[in-house]
Design a protein around this motif. Sequence first.
Motif, PDB file in Angstrom:
ATOM      1  N   MET A  13      18.466   1.347  27.063  1.00 29.97           N
ATOM      2  CA  MET A  13      18.423   0.838  28.412  1.00 29.97           C
ATOM      3  C   MET A  13      18.657   1.958  29.417  1.00 29.97           C
ATOM      4  O   MET A  13      17.906   2.089  30.378  1.00 29.97           O
ATOM      5  N   CYS A  22      15.993   3.727  32.114  1.00 27.58           N
ATOM      6  CA  CYS A  22      16.249   3.777  33.560  1.00 27.58           C
ATOM      7  C   CYS A  22      16.233   5.217  34.072  1.00 27.58           C
ATOM      8  O   CYS A  22      15.654   5.494  35.119  1.00 27.58           O
ATOM      9  N   SER A  63      13.026  -3.135  35.474  1.00 26.12           N
ATOM     10  CA  SER A  63      14.098  -4.106  35.291  1.00 26.12           C
ATOM     11  C   SER A  63      14.650  -4.019  33.880  1.00 26.12           C
ATOM     12  O   SER A  63      14.003  -3.503  32.963  1.00 26.12           O
ATOM     13  N   VAL A  64      15.853  -4.536  33.736  1.00 26.69           N
ATOM     14  CA  VAL A  64      16.539  -4.589  32.450  1.00 26.69           C
ATOM     15  C   VAL A  64      16.961  -6.031  32.223  1.00 26.69           C
ATOM     16  O   VAL A  64      17.560  -6.647  33.092  1.00 26.69           O
ATOM     17  N   ILE A  76      25.504  -1.286  31.406  1.00 28.29           N
ATOM     18  CA  ILE A  76      25.013  -2.066  32.543  1.00 28.29           C
ATOM     19  C   ILE A  76      25.652  -1.566  33.833  1.00 28.29           C
ATOM     20  O   ILE A  76      24.980  -1.427  34.865  1.00 28.29           O
ATOM     21  N   THR A 120      23.627  -0.051  37.135  1.00 26.06           N
ATOM     22  CA  THR A 120      23.730  -0.597  38.492  1.00 26.06           C
ATOM     23  C   THR A 120      24.263   0.433  39.477  1.00 26.06           C
ATOM     24  O   THR A 120      23.885   0.420  40.649  1.00 26.06           O
ATOM     25  N   LYS A 160      16.945  -0.753  40.137  1.00 24.55           N
ATOM     26  CA  LYS A 160      16.578  -1.512  38.933  1.00 24.55           C
ATOM     27  C   LYS A 160      17.162  -2.920  39.007  1.00 24.55           C
ATOM     28  O   LYS A 160      18.312  -3.115  39.367  1.00 24.55           O
ATOM     29  N   VAL A 193      18.644  -6.004  37.206  1.00 26.31           N
ATOM     30  CA  VAL A 193      19.347  -6.228  35.942  1.00 26.31           C
ATOM     31  C   VAL A 193      19.734  -7.694  35.823  1.00 26.31           C
ATOM     32  O   VAL A 193      20.322  -8.271  36.738  1.00 26.31           O
ATOM     33  N   TYR A 250      30.312  -8.936  35.084  1.00 29.84           N
ATOM     34  CA  TYR A 250      28.949  -8.821  35.597  1.00 29.84           C
ATOM     35  C   TYR A 250      28.857  -9.309  37.039  1.00 29.84           C
ATOM     36  O   TYR A 250      28.194  -8.688  37.868  1.00 29.84           O
ATOM     37  N   VAL A 285      25.589  -8.228  39.102  1.00 33.90           N
ATOM     38  CA  VAL A 285      24.547  -8.468  38.108  1.00 33.90           C
ATOM     39  C   VAL A 285      24.402  -9.967  37.866  1.00 33.90           C
ATOM     40  O   VAL A 285      25.391 -10.668  37.659  1.00 33.90           O
TER      41      VAL A 285
END
Length: 92
Positions: free
Chosen positions: A1, A5, A12-13, A26, A30, A36, A38, A57, A62
Amino acid sequence: MVMDCIGDNTDSVVLVSGDSDQEPAIHWITKNCPQKHVTVYIPVSPQEQNKRRVDFYNSIGVLCRPLPLEQFERASTAEWRQSRGWSLRLSA
């Protein structure tokens, strides 16, 4: 991932995992690649849905959603398959 990036190989992830060991990756994405998009889906059984923590998150902005396991038929002990009539549509 992270490498995708960094290399700008993705816009996008989408992470499907309930493992907290993915949180640092993650968070890095961010923070360092804010352009991106997410999304995290956490597989859960109906009994676990209110017990799963998503506050990390949420605190980093996220989108985090439950992925109900009852939507999948168990094919064997090692594999899952999509239930008939169920689809996941991702939109930009």
